[in-house]
Enzyme design. Structure first.
Site, PDB file in Angstrom:
ATOM      1  N   CYS A  87       0.792  -1.228   0.000  1.00  0.00           N
ATOM      2  CA  CYS A  87       0.000   0.000   0.000  1.00  0.00           C
ATOM      3  C   CYS A  87       0.825   1.280   0.000  1.00  0.00           C
ATOM      4  O   CYS A  87       0.401   2.298  -0.548  1.00  0.00           O
ATOM      5  CB  CYS A  87      -0.933   0.026   1.213  1.00  0.00           C
ATOM      6  N   CYS A  90       1.636   3.605  -3.068  1.00  0.00           N
ATOM      7  CA  CYS A  90       0.614   4.515  -3.587  1.00  0.00           C
ATOM      8  C   CYS A  90       0.107   5.494  -2.541  1.00  0.00           C
ATOM      9  O   CYS A  90      -0.173   6.652  -2.848  1.00  0.00           O
ATOM     10  CB  CYS A  90      -0.571   3.719  -4.136  1.00  0.00           C
ATOM     11  N   HIS A  91      -0.036   5.035  -1.294  1.00  0.00           N
ATOM     12  CA  HIS A  91      -0.645   5.881  -0.259  1.00  0.00           C
ATOM     13  C   HIS A  91       0.373   6.558   0.651  1.00  0.00           C
ATOM     14  O   HIS A  91      -0.022   7.375   1.498  1.00  0.00           O
ATOM     15  CB  HIS A  91      -1.614   5.042   0.589  1.00  0.00           C
ATOM     16  N   MET A 128      -7.895   1.369  -7.180  1.00  0.00           N
ATOM     17  CA  MET A 128      -7.676   0.587  -5.972  1.00  0.00           C
ATOM     18  C   MET A 128      -7.930  -0.889  -6.287  1.00  0.00           C
ATOM     19  O   MET A 128      -8.990  -1.252  -6.778  1.00  0.00           O
ATOM     20  CB  MET A 128      -8.631   1.060  -4.872  1.00  0.00           C
ATOM     21  N   HIS A 367       9.092  10.025 -12.198  1.00  0.00           N
ATOM     22  CA  HIS A 367       9.599   8.669 -12.020  1.00  0.00           C
ATOM     23  C   HIS A 367      10.931   8.512 -12.751  1.00  0.00           C
ATOM     24  O   HIS A 367      11.957   8.961 -12.289  1.00  0.00           O
ATOM     25  CB  HIS A 367       8.565   7.656 -12.501  1.00  0.00           C
ATOM     26  N   HIS A 410       6.271   4.516 -18.712  1.00  0.00           N
ATOM     27  CA  HIS A 410       7.356   3.892 -17.947  1.00  0.00           C
ATOM     28  C   HIS A 410       8.515   3.657 -18.913  1.00  0.00           C
ATOM     29  O   HIS A 410       8.696   2.568 -19.436  1.00  0.00           O
ATOM     30  CB  HIS A 410       6.890   2.588 -17.317  1.00  0.00           C
TER      31      HIS A 410
END
Length: 588
Positions: A87, A90-91, A128, A367, A410
């Site tokens: 998690c 992302c969070h 999600m 990124h 990416h």
């Protein structure tokens, strides 16, 4: 196989599978009896933005309050491990939000246990994952995680100069190292190959395909970088351990190492003329910081935190992770991507006591990226915003921000080539769909095309991690490593550059790399094309689970025929491959 024949494969990339893929889930491991073990050993899951090493720290339940859900210390430790692995990417480590929404207790308690349980179970169309209905998490684990999110998150420890100096090891001092090359290795054609789950790299001779050395490194080496001189190899693991390897030694080996944090992804060395090999730099995910080190010894010299305000919202973010770092060829500067705040830092390393940094407002969720063919322009993906950012490293300023028209670019370091109609371009593939996007990179010769998306076309399918070509090649290679379809993820699309035409969807050739590897068990995934120094061969990692056979497949670039399969019991989970010359000279 042309692009028209892949419709059925694309249909396999359902919204649920895509959500799993983008958030680090695993559509192909649903039947595993132990989903936690599946997450730890399945290649696709391992690549995604999990905090694999933070997950191992021991934490205590923060000060309990009246009304807190009942949770034992053992349950809280397991919840922390699952959260960091699945998690936090992302969070956020502190649950303040990143590409995913915040999960702070003011929000989770207002929503309540039932809401959290349902959300974890069924997911959402916004990305999600459906952890429960996919079979990824058990009912018991979902119950545990719903209770865990109602408690305050633990704060991992900081990692400053005392900790770095304690971890720093000067294995062989500069004065004790060889004064000339002591081996018969063609260093320029050496491949540094990440053996992800064994915590090693393999040095493979690009001429003979012989494994010359297997060296212990940090866990899950993320990248290899070469010093400007071509003598030293720097690798960094997800555990933030940096190894400096002397390629001149009779048996190449580590001459210095350091741990620069608890989670990390990036390392680089100075390349500006007159500053070659002077400094090294590494960036951390946790704590959010970068450190500049002596280029001969890795002695830490300067630590800089990246905590600060998000560029557009002007609100404070406590954990902006350091993503890609590149060295400028035009100025004595490091180019540092700060993911969550959306800032690109140009760090002048000429005077560390009076450090000068140019802060460029770019786009959030920066990124990976690379330089154009002239090495002047840095092109990087803001992947969760589906944009490319262009920086002029000579002038030190933002040039452009453009939408890629695809989902989650990416690029790795991208691919530079001359398009028959558009002139010089740089290419990226995408994690979230099958598209390849080309951006014009010639502001002088093709000013009307510069920094615009000049073409978008389809490759094998979503889940691509890397795209590659070489100045001596007429081919563009695109993998589909994280695609949920087994046949697709074990194959590579090859486009003939000279056949590309404006306004036409190009055909491509599909190379069955996984089939050529002859790996009998598991679901091997093909990842990261890499050329030899001559640009005549392309190497592919056939990445399997750590308890199964993997391989490296070498393809003749002219004929697209199989040339060599490298197998060895020591090739455990091979992923990234970095040719010394191409990496040293930023050829891609």
């Amino acid at each position: 196989m042309g692009h028209r024949l892949k419709t059925a494969r694309r249909a396999l990339l359902s919204s649920a599978a895509l959500a799993l893929m983008l958030a680090g889930g695993s559509a192909w491991a649903q039947a595993k009896e132990d989903p936690q073990e599946a997450h730890a050993t399945t290649p696709g899951d391992q690549y995604q933005p999990s905090m694999t090493t933070l997950a191992e720290i021991q934490v205590e339940i923060p000060g309990r309050k009246e009304g807190d859900p009942v949770m034992t210390q053992e349950e809280f430790q397991l919840g922390t491990k699952i959260y960091f692995e699945r998690c936090a990417g992302c969070h956020g480590v502190l649950r303040k939000g990143a590409t995913g929404k915040p999960l702070t207790t003011d929000i989770t308690r207002e929503n309540g246990y039932d809401y959290l349980h349902s959300f974890i179970t069924y997911g959402s169309p916004a990305g999600m994952p459906n952890w429960g209905t996919s079979g990824e998490l058990t009912d018991e684990t979902i119950d545990l995680m719903a209770r865990y999110l109602l408690l305050e998150p633990p704060a991992p420890p900081e990692f400053g100069m005392p900790e770095m100096r304690d971890s720093w090891k000067l294995v062989v001092a500069p004065e004790d190292r060889p004064t000339k090359k002591m081996n018969d290795i063609d260093i320029e054609n050496l491949m540094s190959v990440t053996l992800r789950d064994s915590g090693e790299i393999a040095l493979i001779d690009g001429n003979t395909y012989e494994i010359r050395s297997v060296l212990k490194t940090g866990y899950a080496v993320h990248i290899s970088r070469i010093s400007a001189s071509g003598r030293y190899l720097f690798v960094i693991g997800r555990d933030a351990r940096v190894n400096m390897i002397d390629l001149w030694m009779e048996e190449p080996g580590t001459v210095a190492e350091i741990k620069i944090g608890m989670e990390a992804r990036s390392v680089e060395t100075s390349k500006m003329e007159g500053w070659e090999d002077k400094y090294a730099i590494a960036g951390a995910y946790w704590p959010p910081q970068y450190v500049i080190m002596d280029g001969d010894t890795l002695e830490p010299k300067k630590i800089v935190s990246t905590r600060g305000n998000i560029y557009d919202e002007q609100t404070y973010h406590p954990e902006p992770r350091v993503a890609a770092i590149l060295a400028s060829h035009y100025r004595p500067e490091f180019i540092v991507n700060v993911k969550e705040t959306g800032k690109i830092l140009l760090v002048d390393y000429t005077d560390l006591k009076n450090l000068k940094t140019t802060e460029i407002e770019a786009e959030r969720f920066l990124h990976d990226g690379g330089l154009d063919s002239t090495h002047r322009y840095f092109i990087t993906a803001a992947n969760a915003r589906n944009k490319l950012v262009v920086i002029d490293t000579k002038e030190g300023k933002l040039v452009a921000i453009t939408d890629t028209e695809g989902l989650t670019p990416h690029p790795g370091r991208g691919a530079n080539f001359v398009h028959p109609d558009f002139g010089p371009v740089w290419a990226t593939s995408h994690l979230g769909d099958e598209s390849v996007a080309l951006i014009g990179t010639d502001p002088e010769g093709h000013a009307d095309k510069a920094w615009k998306i000049v073409d978008t076309f389809e490759a094998l399918g979503g889940g691509s991690l890397f795209i590659k070509t070489h100045p001596n090649s007429d081919n563009l290679y695109v993998d589909a490593t994280l695609n949920p379809d087994a046949e697709t993820s074990a194959s590579v699309a090859v486009f003939k550059i000279s056949d590309l035409k404006e306004g036409e969807e190009p055909e491509y050739t599909t190379l069955p790399i996984g089939e050529w590897a002859g790996v009998a068990e598991g679901q091997p995934r093909v990842v990261q094309p890499e050329f030899n120094k001559q640009g005549t061969e392309v190497w592919f990692s056939v990445w399997n689970a750590k308890d199964k056979e993997s391989a490296i497949v070498v393809v003749d670039d002219k004929t697209l025929e199989l040339k060599k399969v490298i197998k060895d019991p020591r090739l455990i989970t091979p992923t990234g491959k970095f040719n010394v010359l191409n990496t040293q000279k930023d050829i891609y």
